[in-house]
Design a protein around this motif. Structure first.
Motif, PDB file in Angstrom:
ATOM      1  N   TYR A   1      27.503-105.194 -30.936  1.00 30.90           N
ATOM      2  CA  TYR A   1      27.384-104.591 -32.256  1.00 30.90           C
ATOM      3  C   TYR A   1      26.955-103.135 -32.112  1.00 30.90           C
TER       4      TYR A   1
ATOM      5  N   ASN B   1      32.408-102.748 -36.686  1.00 35.50           N
ATOM      6  CA  ASN B   1      31.019-103.112 -36.406  1.00 35.50           C
ATOM      7  C   ASN B   1      30.703-103.236 -34.923  1.00 35.50           C
ATOM      8  N   ARG B   2      31.712-103.025 -34.080  1.00 35.31           N
ATOM      9  CA  ARG B   2      31.515-103.209 -32.644  1.00 35.31           C
ATOM     10  C   ARG B   2      31.627-101.894 -31.883  1.00 35.31           C
TER      11      ARG B   2
ATOM     12  N   TYR C   1      26.273-101.568 -37.724  1.00 35.21           N
ATOM     13  CA  TYR C   1      26.087-102.983 -38.054  1.00 35.21           C
ATOM     14  C   TYR C   1      24.621-103.382 -37.940  1.00 35.21           C
TER      15      TYR C   1
END
Length: 418
Positions: free
Chosen positions: A266, A258-259, A270
């Protein structure tokens, strides 16, 4: 929060190995003492200066483990080191409130010590609920956990534990007895698993009664693990560590997915996942939801002039500014030099001054790079027109962003401007 380590070891070679591992693996400050007298001097000078000690049992002026009792009297967590393995001595030492007992056999032993220290650092931020109707059992398990620096809350039955966990999202583990009034361990586990996944809450069942199939029943009802009472506390700590680290590894994988790899923000994936709920709430409750698309102007020029390393430095610095300014909202790197921020519950009228202030902050910031400085400007498009979908809300903000670019860049454009 204190992170200094006191290493008590009379072997110069072992001290060097452990200090090197502590420095390279953990990056923590470490003092070393080779005698009981030196240990006393360190702790009398700064009694609150250490969060953990690594203690050799046999010192020149304390050949029978006197240093361990002294350090424990100071209420400090102790990892015990010894050069010899003796079953009787080991059992005696493990009756004391120590973190663990490590035999100095190989480099792996010292690496295990650093792993324990890292675990203790993390444990200080982990909340655990112990649910048991027996006060003696609750306090025993509590002491085992406190020795490893967990934050512990106690519940007398399942209903109380359930209320505690629902009230505090920071709780990461439940250790629950099976036989309890009002709500037993099975009912508590089932109730929690309706709301919390195994990756979010570790549940470990305990019982001193029942058949050999009790462990399977607990696990089939959603527990991560099970221990039959009475248990040896070494096994208890191994099970706890294994389950906590498994949860952390899953969370790390999810976080990595999600990063954004460069900025740590983010990512687009995400953003859309989390924004669906924000959009639904705004639509159903008639609340505002503002979307802002932010793009670094002429970013290609930085890469072409200074190279991609400079471009990466600029993007990271810009991402940090976004985090500092919009940390209370949902911000993500949308792709390349484009970013998106969502402001739930905030109208465009209220957020426009903040966006304009951010644009000015970026314009005034010089980003150091080698012997030069990089300067950026940004174009922003923002809207709170929800439309009929989340995609359309973000697409509208993107259209307004390109209005800013078409009108000279380094500006904010909202629906009122066109």
């Amino acid at each position: 929060m204190n992170e200094r380590i006191l290493l008590i070891e009379d072997s110069v070679m072992i001290t060097k190995v452990l200090r090197h591992l502590i420095k390279t693996e953990l990056g923590l400050p470490c003092d070393s003492a080779g005698t009981l007298q030196e240990t006393r001097e360190f702790l009398e000078k700064d009694p609150d200066g250490y969060f953990v000690t690594v203690v050799d049992l046999h010192l020149p002026d304390a050949p029978n483990g006197e240093v361990l009792d002294y350090v424990l009297s100071k209420k400090l967590p102790c990892i015990v080191l010894t050069a010899t393995y003796d079953e009787g001595k080991r059992e005696t030492i493990l009756q004391k409130p120590i973190v663990d007992y490590v035999v100095k056999e190989s480099r792996y032993s010292y690496e295990y010590v650093t792993r324990l220290i890292r675990r203790l650092l993390r444990n200080r931020n982990i909340k655990v609920v112990v649910a048991d109707d027996s006060d003696t059992s609750r306090q025993y398990v509590r002491q085992l956990l406190v020795t490893h620096l967990y934050q512990v809350q106690l519940a007398k039955h399942g209903r109380e534990a359930l209320e505690m966990i629902k009230a505090d999202p920071e709780i990461k583990m439940l250790i629950s007895d099976y036989n309890m009034p009002e709500m037993d361990g099975f009912e508590l586990t089932r109730a929690l698993r309706r709301e919390y996944d195994k990756k979010d809450l570790v549940i470990i069942g305990l019982s001193g009664y029942g058949s050999a199939t009790l462990s399977a029943k607990f696990i089939k009802n959603g527990a991560n693990d099970f221990l039959m009472k009475p248990f040896f506390h070494e096994e208890f700590h191994c099970r706890i560590m294994h389950n906590i680290e498994a949860m952390e590894n899953i969370q790390a994988l999810n976080d990595a997915a999600n990063r954004d790899y460069l900025t740590g923000m983010y990512n687009r994936r995400y953003l859309f996942s989390a924004a669906k709920e924000l959009y639904r709430v705004a639509k159903e409750n008639g609340e505002p939801l503002t979307a802002a698309m932010i793009d670094v102007d002429h970013f290609k020029r930085i890469n072409d002039t200074y190279g991609h390393e400079a471009g990466d430095r600029a993007i990271c610095a810009f991402a940090k500014m976004i985090g500092e300014t919009f940390g209370d909202y949902l911000a993500a790197r949308f792709g390349g030099e484009e970013f998106c921020v969502l402001f739930p519950g905030v109208s465009i009228e209220k957020i426009s001054p903040m966006l304009e202030s951010f644009r000015h902050k970026v314009e005034q910031t010089a980003i150091p790079f080698l012997s030069d400085h990089l300067r950026l400007t940004v174009s922003i498009g923002a809207t709170d027109v929800l439309g009929d979908s989340l995609d359309n809300l973000i697409r509208r903000a993107d259209v307004l962003l390109y209005e800013s670019k078409d009108n000279g860049r380094n500006r904010l454009t909202t629906d009122e401007d066109i």
